[in-house]
Design an enzyme around this catalytic site. Sequence first.
Site, PDB file in Angstrom:
ATOM      1  N   CYS A 135     113.994  96.493  52.496  1.00 16.76           N
ATOM      2  CA  CYS A 135     112.751  96.664  51.742  1.00 16.76           C
ATOM      3  C   CYS A 135     111.911  97.759  52.386  1.00 16.76           C
ATOM      4  O   CYS A 135     111.842  97.857  53.609  1.00 16.76           O
ATOM      5  CB  CYS A 135     111.989  95.340  51.732  1.00 16.76           C
ATOM      6  SG  CYS A 135     110.322  95.451  51.061  1.00 16.76           S
ATOM      7  N   CYS A 153     107.838  97.215  54.963  1.00 19.02           N
ATOM      8  CA  CYS A 153     107.555  97.055  56.393  1.00 19.02           C
ATOM      9  C   CYS A 153     108.434  97.986  57.214  1.00 19.02           C
ATOM     10  O   CYS A 153     109.619  98.166  56.919  1.00 19.02           O
ATOM     11  CB  CYS A 153     107.813  95.616  56.840  1.00 19.02           C
ATOM     12  SG  CYS A 153     106.661  94.406  56.146  1.00 19.02           S
ATOM     13  N   CYS A 182     111.483  88.708  58.456  1.00 20.28           N
ATOM     14  CA  CYS A 182     111.926  88.723  57.062  1.00 20.28           C
ATOM     15  C   CYS A 182     113.373  89.172  56.976  1.00 20.28           C
ATOM     16  O   CYS A 182     113.757  90.186  57.591  1.00 20.28           O
ATOM     17  CB  CYS A 182     111.040  89.666  56.245  1.00 20.28           C
ATOM     18  SG  CYS A 182     111.531  89.794  54.516  1.00 20.28           S
ATOM     19  N   CYS A 219     107.784  86.817  50.209  1.00 17.62           N
ATOM     20  CA  CYS A 219     107.374  87.864  51.142  1.00 17.62           C
ATOM     21  C   CYS A 219     106.460  87.246  52.196  1.00 17.62           C
ATOM     22  O   CYS A 219     105.390  86.720  51.856  1.00 17.62           O
ATOM     23  CB  CYS A 219     106.656  88.985  50.400  1.00 17.62           C
ATOM     24  SG  CYS A 219     106.018  90.278  51.487  1.00 17.62           S
ATOM     25  N   GLN A 242      89.956  95.306  48.931  1.00 16.98           N
ATOM     26  CA  GLN A 242      90.578  95.428  50.248  1.00 16.98           C
ATOM     27  C   GLN A 242      91.824  94.545  50.302  1.00 16.98           C
ATOM     28  O   GLN A 242      91.887  93.493  49.674  1.00 16.98           O
ATOM     29  CB  GLN A 242      89.604  95.032  51.350  1.00 16.98           C
ATOM     30  CG  GLN A 242      88.420  95.957  51.509  1.00 16.98           C
ATOM     31  CD  GLN A 242      88.786  97.342  52.023  1.00 16.98           C
ATOM     32  OE1 GLN A 242      89.885  97.577  52.544  1.00 16.98           O
ATOM     33  NE2 GLN A 242      87.863  98.291  51.896  1.00 16.98           N
ATOM     34  N   ASP A 270      82.990 104.882  52.066  1.00 17.86           N
ATOM     35  CA  ASP A 270      84.314 104.256  52.006  1.00 17.86           C
ATOM     36  C   ASP A 270      85.136 104.945  50.922  1.00 17.86           C
ATOM     37  O   ASP A 270      85.446 104.357  49.882  1.00 17.86           O
ATOM     38  CB  ASP A 270      84.182 102.753  51.722  1.00 17.86           C
ATOM     39  CG  ASP A 270      85.536 102.037  51.744  1.00 17.86           C
ATOM     40  OD1 ASP A 270      86.505 102.607  52.292  1.00 17.86           O
ATOM     41  OD2 ASP A 270      85.623 100.918  51.196  1.00 17.86           O
ATOM     42  N   CYS A 320      90.653 105.010  55.046  1.00 17.15           N
ATOM     43  CA  CYS A 320      92.022 104.496  54.938  1.00 17.15           C
ATOM     44  C   CYS A 320      93.037 105.594  55.197  1.00 17.15           C
ATOM     45  O   CYS A 320      94.239 105.394  54.979  1.00 17.15           O
ATOM     46  CB  CYS A 320      92.247 103.870  53.552  1.00 17.15           C
ATOM     47  SG  CYS A 320      92.055 105.019  52.178  1.00 17.15           S
TER      48      CYS A 320
END
Length: 418
Positions: free
Chosen positions: A73, A76, A67, A150, A250, A345, A371
């Site tokens: 940005c 990432c 990218c 993106c 998700q 979860d 997570c």
Amino acid sequence: MSALAMNETLTIARLGQRGDGVAETTDGQVFVPFALPGESVRAVRDGERAQVVEILTPSASRIAAICPLFTRCGGCVAQHMGEGLYAEWKRQQVVTTLGRVAAGVAVEPPLDAHGTGRRRVTFHARREEDGMRIGFMAARSHDLVAVEACPVLAPGLARAPSVAQHLANRLGGSNKPLDLQITASEAGLDVDIRGHGPAGNALRRTLTEAAERLDLARLSMHGDTVVERRAPFHVMGKAAVTPGPGGFLQATARGEELLAELVLAALPKAKRVADLFAGCGPFSFRLAERCHVTAFESDKTAVQALQRAASRAQGLKPIAAETRDLFRRPLLEHELAAFDAVVLDPPRAGAEAQVRWLAGSKVPVVAYVSCDVGSFARDAALLLAGGYALERVTPVDQFRYSAHIELVGVFRKAAGRK
């Protein structure tokens, strides 16, 4: 940079948890974004952070970013890492954190759950001199980086930037910063706008016209549906589920599938399962293909979505669903006794209150989907102290190129322990 900024040569020893290169110096660690282990870099240093000016000795693991906005940005942090280094970096995040409570536990290589890409994206919008601007946040900043495309998004979100810009323009008169969450569903784009406040009748008409022009499936503000032209649904096992506006989902379709596969593999003989923090049912519906499920979730809208989908689905065993805040009202030991397996979860904060009751229960197996490695490690320590053994941990990488990693941990009650 401050007046104390210094220009110097640094040798990168390893990667930090956020993806920064870490250099060991005589006065402590220095974190260098976008530098890789083994590299020698010339950098402008400011305290414990530095910015690369020149890579003097590049790593063999360095690759070209996909990218043009990479390093600007904030989405990432790892597009410059080769596949092997990237996978091991993510695995080591789990190994290092779990090592404090469960040294020696088997941590498998991360599963690639990117699939066709992320199916949900949030654009930020704010008024500037030349009008409304939309984009992503820059790294460690509130500055906006304009985004026209993106590469980590699913194909269904290809037009999301232009949709976000159009809607931001319609709302620009309020002069409020906005968040526009756009989800690719099987029926089209599902948009929820936050930050504006309640929409009056005139604005609702304007937004309804915009939804028609943009061919949106649904448009909502702060979870309040402005217009639903088509029910934005997602296939979960044998069910077609329409989450509430802005409801949790998700990040990738493949991630949801892989997490569910790992959960199902952990419970091959279960007959009655409690699905805790069930959301709108991504695990419940797949579990119900072979066992009775009771789902618990604090979000009433998610429970309603689960119930609606369950009433229409065919070929499933019974699914019961209850709205319940498991932080304030966790299932107690006598309630847990009705189940031979539990799926967890929870959100990033983990499930400490519920896990304390689980630790003292007789539930044979717990599949914990997390997570956040830190909260998982804390909760794992409680289960281990309660007589559970952590059988295995599988990292799942839904957020390619980010520092984020998810996992599934399988706990079994040790023989003879209550």
